[in-house]
Scaffold this motif. Structure first.
Motif, short mmCIF file in Angstrom:
data_model
loop_
_atom_site.label_atom_id
_atom_site.label_comp_id
_atom_site.label_asym_id
_atom_site.label_seq_id
_atom_site.Cartn_x
_atom_site.Cartn_y
_atom_site.Cartn_z
N UNK A 184 -46.52 -40.37 19.18
CA UNK A 184 -46.24 -39.88 17.82
C UNK A 184 -47.30 -38.88 17.36
N UNK A 185 -48.57 -39.21 17.70
CA UNK A 185 -49.69 -38.32 17.32
C UNK A 185 -49.53 -36.96 17.99
N UNK A 186 -49.23 -36.98 19.30
CA UNK A 186 -49.04 -35.72 20.04
C UNK A 186 -47.89 -34.91 19.46
N UNK A 187 -46.84 -35.63 19.08
CA UNK A 187 -45.66 -35.03 18.49
C UNK A 187 -46.02 -34.29 17.20
N UNK A 188 -46.81 -34.97 16.35
CA UNK A 188 -47.25 -34.36 15.08
C UNK A 188 -48.12 -33.15 15.35
N UNK A 189 -49.00 -33.26 16.38
CA UNK A 189 -49.92 -32.18 16.72
C UNK A 189 -49.14 -30.93 17.13
N UNK A 190 -48.11 -31.14 17.97
CA UNK A 190 -47.29 -30.02 18.44
C UNK A 190 -46.58 -29.36 17.26
N UNK A 191 -46.09 -30.21 16.34
CA UNK A 191 -45.40 -29.68 15.15
C UNK A 191 -46.33 -28.80 14.32
N UNK A 241 -49.03 -27.26 15.31
CA UNK A 241 -49.32 -26.04 16.08
C UNK A 241 -48.16 -25.04 15.91
N UNK A 242 -46.93 -25.56 15.95
CA UNK A 242 -45.74 -24.70 15.77
C UNK A 242 -45.75 -24.02 14.41
N UNK A 243 -46.06 -24.81 13.37
CA UNK A 243 -46.08 -24.25 12.01
C UNK A 243 -47.17 -23.21 11.86
N UNK A 244 -48.34 -23.48 12.45
CA UNK A 244 -49.44 -22.51 12.37
C UNK A 244 -49.03 -21.22 13.08
N UNK A 245 -48.34 -21.38 14.23
CA UNK A 245 -47.86 -20.21 14.97
C UNK A 245 -46.92 -19.37 14.11
N UNK A 246 -46.01 -20.04 13.39
CA UNK A 246 -45.07 -19.33 12.51
C UNK A 246 -45.81 -18.58 11.42
N UNK A 247 -46.83 -19.25 10.86
CA UNK A 247 -47.60 -18.61 9.79
C UNK A 247 -48.30 -17.36 10.31
N UNK A 248 -48.81 -17.43 11.56
CA UNK A 248 -49.49 -16.27 12.17
C UNK A 248 -48.50 -15.12 12.36
N UNK A 266 -37.51 -29.98 17.49
CA UNK A 266 -38.80 -29.82 16.80
C UNK A 266 -39.23 -28.36 16.73
N UNK A 267 -38.98 -27.63 17.82
CA UNK A 267 -39.36 -26.21 17.85
C UNK A 267 -38.56 -25.42 16.83
N UNK A 268 -37.35 -25.90 16.53
CA UNK A 268 -36.50 -25.17 15.58
C UNK A 268 -37.15 -25.10 14.19
N UNK A 269 -37.92 -26.14 13.83
CA UNK A 269 -38.57 -26.17 12.50
C UNK A 269 -39.49 -24.95 12.33
N UNK A 270 -40.20 -24.61 13.40
CA UNK A 270 -41.13 -23.48 13.34
C UNK A 270 -40.37 -22.18 13.07
N UNK A 271 -39.18 -22.03 13.71
CA UNK A 271 -38.38 -20.81 13.50
C UNK A 271 -37.76 -20.79 12.10
#
Lengths: 316, 174
Positions: A6-13, A15-22, A69-74
């Motif tokens: 679960x922790x890894x899952x949150x971490x990846x999420x 990271x995805x959001x930060x990537x989107x912000x960048x 999960x990756x879709x959230x970032x997009x």
């Protein structure tokens, strides 16, 4: 084992959001820096086009279910780029609308897109952007009304922010009663809501930095006490901290009255009073936090709530 | 029961902003306090912030220097609610005061605290309001170029309240 996954899952999420912000910052910088060099097609393609493309990719990933999960970032990228894209569209078409109408148009379109998405397929990211764009839509309507009126009270902008804050608190409580684990932004809603409400009330009542309205000088301490009182049943640390901060500000504000009464002696009295207040507030906050708001206590209350909900379901 | 109860809070959360919108609408439609100054004022609308230098701070007279000649002066007429272009000579005939005898204040930053823009837009001209007792009334200051897409930023330069008019030289001779 589950916890680590679960922790890894949150971490990846995250990271995805930060990537989107960048990506969003990169596109915005590219557009603003090269505005004069770009033609209209490129301007629109890199903002509105990118937003639509991100949304489409998000839908594809969402439908594939494997990469949900990756879709959230997009979707996040689409939500950030959509207002920028619509703004670019309005600039290019050069429609002679007032600023308020432009804002209303942009927020209405963005709200419609994300509200429709939320109604079609409920997801936290859609809900977050729906709340954000609904807030901007509301502020745009207020701004439109105020800017088309000849007469107005400058306090209206404070009242409208306070109303928005109150709305956030009710919304937070609504999600809290539904399922607090499903909606991770409840704390943020309480924090922003409480901040809007208390800062608005304080700015209306304060003699030092605000408008010094008498009725708000009575309402503000009531709201501060309410913030402390609600911190426990709502399990909100934000209410506790906001209550403490604004209680300190409020005492700073009223203690300036000592100078009128005691003259130069008032300054030393203010310092003594502020010192005592700071110590008392700190002690009370730590006591409340340790007694009612530590994580074990919150888990216990959540379990009790869940059990109660299950019981009512079984009865039905 | 649980669902009905929790939905109530969602409805309240939606109703509060709707109520606020209606409240703002009613406030702006039905509250029409009388803000009417009996004294007109003199102002300029320039994109350079140098008009203040044209007013003598001691005598409240307008200088007749070249820089001050090039500026367009307006008298805001409260009976017509418009600014009227006047000549430098006409402006120099006016007896001015920096404070209104009736306690009015001119705020050229009104509406700034509102939410117009959200960081995406900037006005190229200020909104000017007549203010008294925490009530603002927007006044009809027309700026030379307020069309969309204009990048020239205009400023409102208040020169003074017109307390009286000095008799002109010709009238003095008569």
């Amino acid at each position: 084992m589950n916890k680590t996954i679960e922790k890894n899952h949150h971490f990846v999420k995250i990271i995805n959001y930060i990537g989107s912000a960048f990506i969003f910052i990169g596109i915005s910088y590219f557009i603003f820096d090269n505005w004069n060099q770009l033609n209209n097609f490129t301007r629109l393609f890199s903002t509105l086009g990118a937003s639509i493309a991100a949304f489409m990719i998000g839908i594809c990933l969402h439908l594939s279910q494997k990469h949900e999960d990756a879709s959230s970032a997009f979707f996040m990228l689409a939500g950030l780029l959509l207002p920028l894209g619509l703004h670019t569209l309005l600039l290019i078409t050069n429609i002679p609308w007032s600023i308020e109408v432009k804002n209303l148009f942009i927020s209405a379109i963005c709200l419609s897109v994300f509200l429709a998405s939320q109604l079609y397929s409920a997801r936290t990211i859609f809900l977050l952007f729906t709340i954000l764009f609904a807030s901007l839509f509301y502020l745009s309507i207020i701004s439109l009304i105020v800017n088309h009126a000849s007469f107005y009270s400058p306090n209206i902008s404070i009242y409208s922010m306070m109303a928005l804050g109150l709305s956030y608190i009710f919304l937070g409580y609504y999600f809290d009663t539904l399922n607090p684990e499903k909606y991770p932004f409840i704390g943020a809603l309480y924090l922003i809501g409480g901040l809007f409400l208390l800062s608005g009330s304080f700015s209306l009542s304060s003699a030092l930095v605000g408008l010094s309205l008498q009725q708000w000088q009575i309402i503000t301490p009531i709201l501060i006490i309410l913030a402390f009182y609600l911190a426990v049943p709502l399990r909100s640390k934000s209410f506790l901290y906001l209550g403490a901060i604004f209680l300190f500000f409020y005492i700073c504000d009223i203690s300036t009255q000592f100078i009128k009464v005691f003259g130069d002696m008032g300054w030393s009295l203010i310092l003594i009073l502020l010192g005592l207040t700071l110590i008392t507030i700190g002690y009370v906050v730590i006591q409340i936090k340790n007694t009612y708001l530590n994580s074990n206590e919150i888990i216990k209350i959540s379990k009790k709530k869940k059990n109660a909900a299950n019981k009512t379901k079984n009865k039905h | 029961m649980q669902n009905k109860h929790s939905h109530t809070f969602l409805y309240i959360a939606i109703i509060i902003p709707i109520f606020m919108i209606l409240f703002t609408l009613l406030c702006t439609l039905y509250s029409k306090p009388k803000l009417h100054s009996h004294y007109n004022f003199l102002y300029t609308t320039t994109y350079k912030n140098n008009a203040y230098a044209c007013l003598d701070s001691k005598t409240y007279d307008i200088h007749s220097e070249q820089d001050c000649k090039n500026i367009q002066y307006y008298e805001y007429d409260f009976t017509k609610n418009t600014g009227q272009l006047i000549t430098l000579e006409q402006a120099r005939q006016m007896k001015l005061s920096l404070t209104s005898p009736e306690g009015y204040i001119l705020d050229d930053h009104c509406y700034i605290s509102d939410f117009g823009g959200f960081g995406l837009y900037h006005r190229t001209y200020p909104n000017v309001c007549l203010v008294k007792d925490n009530i603002n009334m927007r006044i009809n200051i027309i700026f030379p170029n307020t069309v969309a897409g204009s990048n020239t930023y205009y400023t409102f330069n208040f020169i003074g309240w017109i307390i009286d008019r000095k008799p002109s030289n010709e009238e003095g001779k008569i």
